[in-house]
Design an enzyme around this catalytic site. Structure first.
Site, PDB file in Angstrom:
ATOM      1  N   GLU A 132      -4.636   1.047   6.046  1.00 33.49           N
ATOM      2  CA  GLU A 132      -4.457   0.290   4.806  1.00 33.49           C
ATOM      3  C   GLU A 132      -5.781  -0.267   4.286  1.00 33.49           C
ATOM      4  O   GLU A 132      -6.025  -0.270   3.074  1.00 33.49           O
ATOM      5  CB  GLU A 132      -3.447  -0.839   5.011  1.00 33.49           C
ATOM      6  CG  GLU A 132      -2.018  -0.337   5.148  1.00 33.49           C
ATOM      7  CD  GLU A 132      -1.017  -1.445   5.432  1.00 33.49           C
ATOM      8  OE1 GLU A 132      -1.452  -2.627   5.521  1.00 33.49           O
ATOM      9  OE2 GLU A 132       0.185  -1.151   5.580  1.00 33.49           O
ATOM     10  N   HIS A 165       4.127  -2.023   0.158  1.00 35.61           N
ATOM     11  CA  HIS A 165       4.942  -2.510   1.265  1.00 35.61           C
ATOM     12  C   HIS A 165       6.427  -2.544   0.889  1.00 35.61           C
ATOM     13  O   HIS A 165       7.273  -2.824   1.746  1.00 35.61           O
ATOM     14  CB  HIS A 165       4.483  -3.910   1.690  1.00 35.61           C
ATOM     15  CG  HIS A 165       3.221  -3.897   2.495  1.00 35.61           C
ATOM     16  ND1 HIS A 165       1.972  -3.806   1.924  1.00 35.61           N
ATOM     17  CD2 HIS A 165       3.006  -3.946   3.841  1.00 35.61           C
ATOM     18  CE1 HIS A 165       1.050  -3.815   2.871  1.00 35.61           C
ATOM     19  NE2 HIS A 165       1.649  -3.902   4.036  1.00 35.61           N
TER      20      HIS A 165
END
Length: 231
Positions: A132, A165
């Site tokens: 990420e 997310h």
């Protein structure tokens, strides 16, 4: 944007989607559903992480990415507390202004899998922070920052980080964390710093969730002791 960045983005997206095929394949081989998801996630993200780091090797060897170890560690630790503070502020805003529940469905889903298949813990603690930060800070934030300014780069990269997310109730919390990670990247000129901070933050969440009942019981006991001392 360099071609290798596009390769990295494709690898990341392919890894995210690979479970659609990989998990059912493992289930066909005799794995339970949860174990299949966990094992495939670790397998696919291990390959993706190694591949992404190999593609980034020339840049990671540059002077700007070789910040002093002491500086990286110091800012990674300070960054953890800064991220924690920013997330708490964001959480209070969500709760009092938008009446959002403090519980995160995304976090709970991951922990449900981890409780049944402990190897899955490696995903939020190790692989997610590395991949990420490479995608959202090194590539997205870094590319925009070089061409525009810090504020625009933070807004775009942190919104992308939060949206990815798929926990839109807590979009502001993820945005706050992403903003702190971006600051750490710029401050130390090393992607290693936000990666470490991200790892520490996720590890804390995992531990808190795993020992949630014990922590709640401890807090109740402490409250009883304190009230007993006062009255």
């Amino acid at each position: 944007m360099p071609r290798r960045y596009w390769y990295i983005i494709i690898i990341y997206l392919a890894t995210q989607l690979s479970g659609i095929i990989g998990a059912p394949l493992l289930m066909a081989l005799g794995f339970g559903r949860t174990d299949a998801i966990a094992v495939w996630s670790i397998f696919s993200f291990t390959i993706a992480t190694v591949w992404m780091l190999i593609l980034l090797k020339p840049e990671l060897a540059e002077r700007s990415e070789r910040a002093r170890t002491g500086s990286i560690i110091l800012w990674a630790i300070l960054g953890f507390f800064l991220a924690l503070f920013a997330q708490n502020i964001a959480g209070m805003i969500e709760m009092y202004l938008f009446d959002a529940s403090p519980e995160s469905e995304n976090t709970q889903l991951l922990m449900d899998i981890a409780e049944q298949s402990p190897i899955f813990i490696l995903l939020p603690v190790i692989f997610a922070p590395i991949t990420e930060e490479i995608i959202f800070r090194k590539i997205i934030f870094g590319s925009i920052y070089k061409r525009t300014n810090f504020l625009l780069a933070v807004v775009v990269s942190s919104l992308a980080f939060a949206a990815f997310h798929f926990d839109f109730t807590h979009l502001l919390i993820y945005f706050a964390a992403g903003s702190v990670f971006a600051f750490l990247y710029v401050k130390t000129k090393s992607i290693i710093t936000p990666i470490i901070t991200h790892m520490i933050l996720n590890s804390m969440v995992v531990v808190a969730q795993m020992y949630r009942e014990e922590l709640e019981n401890y807090m109740e006991q402490m409250e009883t002791i304190l009230l007993g001392g006062l009255f």
